[in-house]
Enzyme design. Structure first.
Site, PDB file in Angstrom:
ATOM      1  N   ASP A 221       8.299   2.210  -4.598  1.00  0.00           N
ATOM      2  CA  ASP A 221       7.126   2.943  -4.086  1.00  0.00           C
ATOM      3  C   ASP A 221       7.440   4.444  -4.060  1.00  0.00           C
ATOM      4  O   ASP A 221       6.625   5.273  -4.481  1.00  0.00           O
ATOM      5  CB  ASP A 221       6.789   2.519  -2.648  1.00  0.00           C
TER       6      ASP A 221
ATOM      7  N   THR B  90       3.120  -4.198  -2.392  1.00  0.00           N
ATOM      8  CA  THR B  90       4.563  -4.057  -2.122  1.00  0.00           C
ATOM      9  C   THR B  90       5.152  -5.324  -1.515  1.00  0.00           C
ATOM     10  O   THR B  90       6.254  -5.744  -1.896  1.00  0.00           O
ATOM     11  CB  THR B  90       4.824  -2.851  -1.188  1.00  0.00           C
TER      12      THR B  90
END
Ligand SMILES: Nc1ncnc2c1ncn2[C@@H]1O[C@H](COP(=O)(O)O)[C@@H](O)[C@H]1OP(=O)(O)O
Ligand SMILES: [Mg+2]
Ligand SMILES: [Mg+2]
Ligand SMILES: [Mg+2]
Length: 306
Positions: free
Chosen positions: A50, A121
């Protein structure tokens, strides 16, 4: 052509190239195996992928479009990145299209670019990598008008990894084949990691024939676009403007609709609250207003009530 194309076309073309590079970074982090997971909150992980993908995207877009406002999920990032992460190319294939008349004169200061460097995620950390997307959404004033949804782990028939889907209102979509969802069924796609009792009550209000539980806002909208589901229902706060800007633009460029669960569009200017307090309802090929009406008014009122 590239230098003379209207700024929205160059922002789209640059975002397509940059999303692909970010997808490569996300695959590399997984290959190396050390995800560097940090918990930002309950059910809200962040990984090295990320962070790195966001740095690549924001550094590249900020360098090319220094006066455009860019808001990324992972906050202020160090934009001093290696040359390998600085994407300079504009996607030439996209630039072959002509700019819709309504966006020709939009100025850089009218844009906000909403960046979700890695959507899904939780699923990425759990090995459901097919749910992962890179989302770059382009808002003009309040409206989501352009979007890129890149799937880093999609395997092309020739073995190449990654697929990039785009949409621009007034122009259309590219990068995939639209398929209508099956007639005579009503398939809902929804969260697999952020459910609660109120959300379940909203789901129960639909006479669905099947409920698919998958990760990510980008992936769920892809399921609508590819006819795997009829509606995307998320009757809880939690997803944010960077989760919905790109998916909304792509879906609506294909004729669909993405709103809160009251059927109202979110605003995407730079000053809005980031959380989508009143959930998400998205559909393609459906009577969207009729779907809103199926969710009991008391459930809709309770979602996001402060
Ligand atoms: N409660 C929450 N906290 C943080 N992020 C959330 C929450 N709910 C949804 N999201 C974001 O919206 C996406 C779609 O939600 P879901 O998969 O539950 O349907 C998630 O992948 C996550 O994006 P991200 O993975 O980019 O943090
Ligand atoms: Mg997140
Ligand atoms: Mg997200
Ligand atoms: Mg994310």
């Amino acid at each position: 052509m590239a230098a003379t194309a209207p700024v929205i076309m160059r922002v789209m073309a640059s975002s397509i190239s940059t999303a692909k590079r970010a997808g490569g970074i996300i695959r590399d982090v997984l290959k190396k195996g050390d995800l560097g997971i940090v918990d930002k909150g309950k059910n809200d992980p962040q990984t090295e992928a990320d962070r790195s993908a966001q740095r690549c995207i924001i550094a590249s877009l900020a360098k090319k479009f220094p006066t455009v406002k860019i808001i990324g999920e992972e906050g202020g990032s160090d934009l001093n990145v290696c040359d390998d992460w600085l994407v300079n190319e504009l996607d030439e294939e996209f630039l072959q299209h002509s700019c819709p008349a309504e966006w020709k004169d939009v100025k850089p200061e009218d844009f906000v670019i909403w960046v979700d460097p890695l959507d899904g995620t939780a699923e990425y950390t759990q090995g459901h990598v097919e749910h992962v997307t890179v989302l770059i959404g382009i808002a003009v004033k309040d409206a989501a008008v352009g979007g890129i949804i890149h799937q880093p782990f999609y395997q092309q028939p020739d073995g190449e990894m990654g697929r990039t889907i785009w949409g621009l209102k007034g122009l259309g979509t590219g990068g995939f084949t639209a398929v209508p969802a099956p007639a005579g069924q009503f398939i809902i796609t929804t969260t697999r990691s952020h459910s609660n009792a109120l959300h379940q009550q909203a789901l129960n209000a639909f006479a669905s024939t099947e409920v698919l539980k998958v990760g990510g806002a980008g992936f769920k909208v892809l399921q609508l676009l590819e006819g795997k589901a009829h509606a995307y229902v998320f009757a809880t706060p939690g997803c944010k403007k960077w989760d919905t800007c790109a998916p909304e633009a792509v879906l609506e460029a294909q004729g669909g609709c993405l709103t809160n669960i009251n059927g109202e569009h979110y605003a995407y200017n730079a000053d809005v609250e980031h959380v989508n307090r009143q959930g998400v309802l998205a559909s393609l090929g459906q009577d969207h207003a009729a779907l809103v009406e199926k969710i009991p008014a008391e459930v809709r009122a309770a979602v996001g009530a402060k």
